[in-house]
Design a protein around this motif. Structure first.
Motif, mmCIF file in Angstrom:
data_model
loop_
_atom_site.group_PDB
_atom_site.id
_atom_site.type_symbol
_atom_site.label_atom_id
_atom_site.label_comp_id
_atom_site.label_asym_id
_atom_site.label_seq_id
_atom_site.Cartn_x
_atom_site.Cartn_y
_atom_site.Cartn_z
ATOM 1 N N PHE A 47 -4.451 36.785 52.568
ATOM 2 C CA PHE A 47 -4.215 35.348 52.425
ATOM 3 C C PHE A 47 -2.841 34.931 52.966
ATOM 4 O O PHE A 47 -2.577 33.748 53.151
ATOM 5 N N ASP A 87 8.462 43.182 46.587
ATOM 6 C CA ASP A 87 7.873 44.520 46.703
ATOM 7 C C ASP A 87 8.052 45.054 48.137
ATOM 8 O O ASP A 87 8.376 46.229 48.348
ATOM 9 N N CYS A 147 -3.043 36.330 42.425
ATOM 10 C CA CYS A 147 -3.233 35.640 43.711
ATOM 11 C C CYS A 147 -3.931 36.509 44.742
ATOM 12 O O CYS A 147 -4.560 35.994 45.658
ATOM 13 N N THR A 148 -3.778 37.834 44.628
ATOM 14 C CA THR A 148 -4.349 38.723 45.638
ATOM 15 C C THR A 148 -5.023 39.911 44.966
ATOM 16 O O THR A 148 -4.657 40.313 43.853
ATOM 17 N N GLU A 165 -2.567 42.573 44.031
ATOM 18 C CA GLU A 165 -1.941 42.392 42.716
ATOM 19 C C GLU A 165 -2.877 42.856 41.602
ATOM 20 O O GLU A 165 -2.438 43.455 40.615
ATOM 21 N N CYS A 205 1.687 35.931 49.380
ATOM 22 C CA CYS A 205 1.198 34.894 48.468
ATOM 23 C C CYS A 205 2.146 34.661 47.305
ATOM 24 O O CYS A 205 2.154 33.580 46.724
ATOM 25 N N THR A 206 2.914 35.689 46.922
ATOM 26 C CA THR A 206 3.778 35.549 45.755
ATOM 27 C C THR A 206 5.161 36.134 46.048
ATOM 28 O O THR A 206 5.307 37.032 46.893
ATOM 29 N N ASN A 245 -1.935 46.315 49.314
ATOM 30 C CA ASN A 245 -0.673 46.470 50.021
ATOM 31 C C ASN A 245 0.590 46.578 49.176
ATOM 32 O O ASN A 245 1.691 46.604 49.728
ATOM 33 N N THR A 246 0.496 46.610 47.842
ATOM 34 C CA THR A 246 1.746 46.785 47.102
ATOM 35 C C THR A 246 2.233 48.233 47.286
ATOM 36 O O THR A 246 1.488 49.096 47.745
ATOM 37 N N TYR A 285 1.239 47.064 57.073
ATOM 38 C CA TYR A 285 1.124 46.009 56.071
ATOM 39 C C TYR A 285 0.265 44.861 56.573
ATOM 40 O O TYR A 285 0.506 44.319 57.637
ATOM 41 N N PHE A 286 -0.702 44.471 55.762
ATOM 42 C CA PHE A 286 -1.457 43.257 56.056
ATOM 43 C C PHE A 286 -1.762 42.552 54.740
ATOM 44 O O PHE A 286 -2.063 43.190 53.742
ATOM 45 N N PRO A 336 -0.105 28.955 46.534
ATOM 46 C CA PRO A 336 0.435 30.322 46.510
ATOM 47 C C PRO A 336 0.871 30.809 47.892
ATOM 48 O O PRO A 336 0.105 31.417 48.632
ATOM 49 N N ASP A 352 -2.920 46.594 41.547
ATOM 50 C CA ASP A 352 -1.626 47.059 41.048
ATOM 51 C C ASP A 352 -1.606 47.032 39.509
ATOM 52 O O ASP A 352 -1.109 47.957 38.858
ATOM 53 N N THR A 412 4.200 46.746 40.076
ATOM 54 C CA THR A 412 4.647 47.943 39.359
ATOM 55 C C THR A 412 6.089 48.281 39.722
ATOM 56 O O THR A 412 6.917 48.536 38.838
ATOM 57 N N ARG A 461 10.714 48.175 49.786
ATOM 58 C CA ARG A 461 10.236 49.207 50.712
ATOM 59 C C ARG A 461 11.023 49.178 52.013
ATOM 60 O O ARG A 461 11.293 50.215 52.613
ATOM 61 N N GLU A 495 5.218 39.862 45.644
ATOM 62 C CA GLU A 495 4.810 40.611 46.838
ATOM 63 C C GLU A 495 5.958 40.691 47.840
ATOM 64 O O GLU A 495 6.172 41.725 48.481
#
Lengths: 425, 425
Positions: free
Chosen positions: A295, A110, B103-104, B107, A103-104, B135-136, A291-292, A271, B110, A137, A114, A107
């Protein structure tokens, strides 16, 4: 207005910044224009989120149609995400053929960090000292200006390299920047952290969009690869044709990143964000994380994002960005002949600006002057901002349909503001 | 279908799971119904994102109207976010009066964890061993089932407590759970990490929505406060009237959290999420971080979210959730009289289900049976899933307009599936 600001502070908390000394109260947008609550019109020379224009009819229609048909997650099969990712990855060079939609942009970054850890087994991330990549974070630590007092100790994994500055620090072929990256890689190795990734906006937009020859980023990319790390290009600002010469900023820079992240302009304000990467990186990530994103990639997001790609293509907005960028460079250069305060003029397609200095010899940044100019432009109905290493550079980054008439109004107004604004520290 | 699955794998990577052995290809939704590409209709007994019904006309209209008017960020003043946050915080108990919109839900969580660190100066987070909060990089560590091999070492800050299980481990007043939380607090102190927050879904939905008396969470909340930590309630699933008796799950539990996070149902599928907290926590966070979320709280998100609150109120959907929950409990209890495989029946308003066991004496979980039942329900046109500590509990969590006729179709079909599905390990 005072009432709105008071409600805002009570409901949203302190330190939630607005633009301008005298904030604008925008209620309507169309194409490159915005209107405030009193009916006053503003020329939007700033917003890259409404990439194909505020309330673009094609995008609005796509959102409405899909929102009225189905909006659900990607654990059911749906063509929307597949058709979009096919279309999106077609704009990328070859190995970049798989995607995750989020969505962003935060994200997306982030996830990218990883992925770098999953691929390298290391945690060291290098970013420039004048950048911003998002707000999770982990990702928030990439902003040197925003290193939080707290943040679960993640700052230990980040090294900041000096941002490029074509006006003050000549680096015509990117070798100096590559050497700085190498020094940070060495530093991470020495500290036992190890090097995972370099993450950069390929056009260094927050840093002040320095003037760089095509292929400038190649030496840094080579240093990254030699060290076994990943190159992450954050195209959240630079992408989707903005630089004019290429669809993606990294293509102008002559590199194929390992991961590319996208955001703001992708859905014209809806978004939607995401990343593309090589299949082996995707497989490693998918093997390491379940990961899921609820939205992420939903049918409405994909409809909005597809409409943006269609609009860019059918209106040939990338070519428009190239043309307007060149004209903007000319107009700003003309102003520089008359105003000593303009120390440098730069553009990267539909991102352009002038760097203000107190003195052309010392190149001392005129940050307060830039502030005054930005606020005076706002008073005259022109929405723009400032940025850069020294916070003294006009940030002019309009929606992509910005045309010659708009440019003319912008430059005429800027001329008047420069004429009336005394240069003082 | 095979083609879609192959494209999905190529474009999105491996291990991107779909629901069901035989995935559904949904193309349209309306109210509590979904249709696949072949025109087959499914009763949606699973999705909480389309909270007020798929393609709810009020929400769709709000999105269309606002998307055609203005969609920009919150650095300009706009009534949308202020009116929404006022309306939202009016549903909360007193000190919870300021909000951040994201948005999520990921987030939002987090941010909540960073707020806890900012308030306590500590990093230790406690979650249950059967939960999911997002999921972050930071938040993903809260899922024990999903502890990543990599993840910047953040796993060190998380302690998992045994999830409540009202069927197997009696804990009528929450004292046992509180003691487990206290033991984790002590563990974090002993390890020199210190305790920052307990984060729970107040109704423990992922854990299997255990039966709990009102006020059950109070002892745990008291242990958290005694230790100087924060209580974070994740209402991403539980909130917005779903539990029937209260608008928020934590209200049923008799506690006022320090931070409440929200997500999925908030915009009926439009990506909007957020958190509410006390003003002093917001001020501390805003003083420690320059947080900004480009899409968070934009006018379209707020229009969608406002329409959801209006729809809930005008259709009195919270009362509907209470009524349907009670009826569902009765119908499932009737089935339990005839099917030995049903070991326990539980509901929390518009979330209900049956726990399947191989044997009522041993209570041995029948997880494979639950799988078969879920897939057979899907073949008969009923969309639901399973969850819980032992992955043997039907997860029935329909959109809030789910009515008596829908419940009847669901239960009649479940009866037929239970009759035809042999109980084997």
């Amino acid at each position: 207005m005072a009432d709105l600001i008071a409600r805002r502070r009570a409901l949203l908390g302190p330190n939630v910044s607005t633009f301008y000394d005298d904030p604008v109260h925008i209620v309507r947008g169309e194409d490159v224009w915005m209107w405030d609550a009193e009916g006053r019109r503003y020329l939007d020379c700033y917003n890259n989120v409404p990439h194909v224009g505020h309330c673009n009819p094609r995008v609005v229609q796509a959102i409405c149609r899909q929102a009225a048909t189905l909006n659900t997650h990607t654990r059911y099969l749906h063509e929307g995400i597949l058709d979009y990712v096919e279309r999106l990855t077609a704009t990328y060079d070859d190995p970049l053929k798989t995607a995750i939609l989020t969505c962003t942009g935060s994200e997306a970054n982030d996830i990218a960090l990883r992925m770098a850890e999953a691929m390298t087994g290391k945690r060291g991330i290098i970013a420039t000292d004048a950048t911003y990549h998002g707000n999770t974070t982990l990702v928030s630590h990439l902003s040197k200006s925003n290193v939080p007092e707290v943040g679960f100790g993640l700052g230990q994994y980040v090294r900041h390299v000096e941002a490029p500055d074509s006006y003050r620090i000549p680096d015509p072929d990117g070798q100096r920047f590559a050497a700085k990256v190498q020094a940070s890689i060495d530093d991470l190795d020495r500290d036992g952290i190890g090097f995972a990734a370099l993450i950069v906006c390929p056009l260094f937009l927050n840093e002040g969009f320095p003037a760089q020859a095509e292929g400038w980023l190649r030496p840094a990319a080579e240093a990254v690869r030699r060290a076994g790390g990943l190159l992450i290009c954050d195209e959240v600002q630079a992408g989707f044709g903005r630089c004019g010469s290429h669809f993606w900023g990294h293509q102008k820079q002559g590199v194929v990143p390992d991961i590319v992240t996208m955001g703001k302009p992708m859905g014209n304000g809806h978004p939607v964000a995401g990343l593309v990467t090589r299949p082996e990186i995707m497989a490693r990530f998918r093997g390491s994380f379940r990961y899921f994103n609820t939205f992420g990639g939903n049918p409405v997001s994909c409809a909005a994002a597809t409409a943006v790609l269609e609009e860019l293509q059918e209106k040939d907005l990338q070519a428009n960005a190239a043309r307007i960028g060149r004209l903007a460079q000319e107009r700003l250069s003309d102003l520089a002949l008359r105003y000593e305060v303009i120390g440098d003029v730069r553009q990267s397609g539909m991102v352009f600006g002038a760097e203000f200095v107190l003195d052309r010899d010392s190149k001392a940044p005129a940050a307060a002057y830039a502030d005054r100019a930005v606020n005076r432009m706002r008073q005259r109905g022109i929405i723009l901002s400032k940025l850069g290493r020294h916070k003294n550079t006009l940030k002019i980054r309009p929606p992509m349909p910005f045309g010659e008439d708009h440019l003319d109004l912008l430059m005429t107004t800027l001329d008047a503001v420069l004429a009336e604004t005394p240069v003082t520290a």
